[in-house]
Design an enzyme around this catalytic site. Structure first.
Site, PDB file in Angstrom:
ATOM      1  N   ASP A 236       0.858  -1.190   0.000  1.00 60.13           N
ATOM      2  CA  ASP A 236       0.000   0.000   0.000  1.00 60.13           C
ATOM      3  C   ASP A 236       0.892   1.237   0.000  1.00 60.13           C
ATOM      4  OD1 ASP A 236      -2.003   1.858   0.289  1.00 60.13           O
ATOM      5  OD2 ASP A 236      -2.791   1.072   2.178  1.00 60.13           O
ATOM      6  N   ASP A 247      -4.124   6.830  -3.583  1.00 61.87           N
ATOM      7  CA  ASP A 247      -3.986   5.800  -2.556  1.00 61.87           C
ATOM      8  C   ASP A 247      -4.444   4.483  -3.182  1.00 61.87           C
ATOM      9  OD1 ASP A 247      -3.898   4.282  -0.273  1.00 61.87           O
ATOM     10  OD2 ASP A 247      -5.330   5.496   0.867  1.00 61.87           O
ATOM     11  N   HIS A 321     -12.196   5.737   2.446  1.00 57.78           N
ATOM     12  CA  HIS A 321     -12.264   7.102   2.999  1.00 57.78           C
ATOM     13  C   HIS A 321     -12.234   8.136   1.890  1.00 57.78           C
ATOM     14  CE1 HIS A 321      -7.854   7.085   2.292  1.00 57.78           C
ATOM     15  NE2 HIS A 321      -7.945   5.826   2.714  1.00 57.78           N
ATOM     16  N   HIS A 329      -7.439  11.335   5.070  1.00 55.46           N
ATOM     17  CA  HIS A 329      -8.723  10.923   5.645  1.00 55.46           C
ATOM     18  C   HIS A 329      -9.544  12.191   5.871  1.00 55.46           C
ATOM     19  CE1 HIS A 329      -6.657   7.058   7.316  1.00 55.46           C
ATOM     20  NE2 HIS A 329      -7.033   6.927   6.056  1.00 55.46           N
TER      21      HIS A 329
END
Length: 480
Positions: A236, A247, A321, A329
């Site tokens: 990630d 992301d 998110h 976030h």
């Protein structure tokens, strides 16, 4: 699969010495096409060589190749190549900044002449009957065009992410040290995005969480963990342009016994992406994800477990998110289980849709040594009495801002950014100062998130934007 652009191959004139950039020609010719006579006027056809010139920068013509290194990772799409980027003129291994590969030569919009044109992501229509007018609405198309600068930044970061992760898929194999893997991936990320402090760079530390560890693990200095054949690793990482973060994550495994787990999580992520859209309730996305996840079974140690059993399920306290500038976030959480959240997605919002599956209890807690940290987006103004804490905070502010960072980066000679700090940014004896910043609420620690020991977890994730006319899955590639 995301579109990689409609770029035509460029015809290349290759010099005799093997140079792969276009030269200006080797001989002077007269108007009839004959060799020009020498300066002495004797009529002899003497060759007069020009000094070879190499075109550089925007004037250079990229040499485009044919991808040949087939991706071998489990649950990477058929037809994926780890060197797919050579078709865009990238080197193998990749070294050229991505912006140099997309010059916009074929851009039909005169106002954007000469500006880079990056590949568009996968386009999907918004669900719900109330959105059926969006595809054909001229007013919404005009609103879409006004966002072109934002789309450019997101697509730029997305293409960097694609090229970096495809390259990483060529060297992530059993036996590699996780710290070596992360540093190699991050160096490629910095090079391809042309790292420039807060303007461009890495979005957050490379996660390489193993087995029962679901997220937020990256090796600290001295961690010699080695990837093994029986590991299940979540990779990630992020790339950012002007704070716009891509992301995106996938799961690496080598043992085919984990295939049902990976398949369940990958398909559940795609279900969440398909369900997302303007005016969609977050609870409906969670229900769609859970339904797909629980339709799969996994067989471990000779026993078959359905996802809905205790042994294999969604990790219910991990979510996707929303994201804002320099804010990974940004306030809205996208559940991966059925819930009562009636909050709706809205036009122009950016989301990371991610799902996690587990063969454990499906609930994570914080554990292990912390490596990830991030300055709180709404950090309080607190008087700091410890000089080292003041110094560290100043370094964090100018180097990372409110983007996540890790201890490894603080210990680099450049302190996390060669552009900002040159080679004088290394932080010494900083742990006490970092703890002080965490204690007063300026910096938030993000320890690894773990399920029960002995279980396995998997993750897939993509970033999308809810455009006025459509939904664009920005980070989609030919790999997953």
């Amino acid at each position: 699969m995301g579109e990689d652009g409609d770029w035509e191959d460029v015809k290349e004139d290759v010099d005799n010495d093997g140079d792969d950039r276009v030269g200006d020609g080797d001989e002077e010719m007269n108007e009839n096409g004959d060799e020009a006579p020498g300066e002495d006027g004797d009529g002899a056809a003497k060759k007069k060589k020009k000094k070879k010139k190499k075109k550089t920068g925007a004037a250079a013509k990229l040499v485009k190749g044919t991808p040949s290194n087939k991706a071998e990772g489990r649950f990477l799409n058929e037809g994926s190549f780890t060197d797919y980027y050579v078709a865009h003129g990238q080197t193998e291994p990749p070294t050229l900044p991505v912006v140099n590969l997309f010059r916009g030569e074929d851009d039909e919009d005169p106002s954007r002449k000469g500006l880079p044109t990056f590949p568009q992501g996968e386009i999907q229509e918004h669900p719900l009957e109330s959105n059926s007018h969006r595809v054909s609405s001229e007013e919404l198309r005009a609103a879409d065009r006004l966002q072109q600068d934002l789309y450019d930044k997101l697509r730029h970061a997305s293409e960097v992410h694609r090229q970096v992760r495809h390259h990483a898929q060529s060297f992530i194999k059993p036996g590699i040290k996780l710290i070596d893997m992360c540093e190699r991936l991050e160096e490629t990320n910095r090079r391809l995005v042309q790292e420039c402090g807060l303007e461009r760079g890495i979005g957050f530390p490379t996660g390489c969480s193993l087995n029962h560890v679901a997220a937020h693990y990256t090796p600290n200095s001295g961690d010699d963990t080695v990837l093994s054949y029986d590991d299940v690793m979540k990779v990630d990482f992020g790339t950012q342009i002007d704070g716009r973060i891509i992301d995106c994550a996938w799961t690496v495994s080598f043992n085919p016994k984990y295939d049902p787990l990976l398949e369940a999580v990958k398909e559940a992520t795609n279900a969440g992406i398909k369900a997302a859209g303007i005016d969609v309730r977050l609870c409906d996305i969670g229900e769609s994800v859970q339904e797909v996840m629980e339709s799969y079974e996994v067989e471990l140690e000779g026993k078959t477990y359905p996802v809905k059993a205790t042994y294999h399920k969604c990790i219910r306290n991990l979510n996707g998110h929303s994201m804002g500038p320099y804010h990974i976030h940004a306030g809205k959480s996208v559940p991966i289980v059925k819930c009562d959240d009636q909050t709706k997605m809205e036009e122009n919002e950016i989301f990371a849709i991610e799902t996690f599956g587990s063969t454990g209890r499906g609930y994570i807690v914080e554990d292990m040594e912390c490596s990830h940290y991030m300055k709180n987006f709404h950090a309080p103004h607190v008087p700091l009495r410890v000089p080292r804490a003041k110094k560290l905070l100043a370094h964090i502010n100018k180097t990372f801002g409110t983007l996540a960072f890790c201890r490894r980066w603080l210990e680099r000679e450049d302190g996390g950014s060669a552009t900002v700090n040159k080679q004088g940014g290394r932080q010494e004896k900083y742990l006490g100062a970092l703890k002080n910043l965490c204690d007063v609420g300026i910096v938030q620690p993000y320890p690894p998130l773990v399920d029960v020991k002995g279980c396995y977890t998997a993750q897939y994730e993509h970033t999308l934007i809810l455009r006025p006319t459509c939904k664009e899955i920005l980070s989609r590639g030919d790999d997953y």
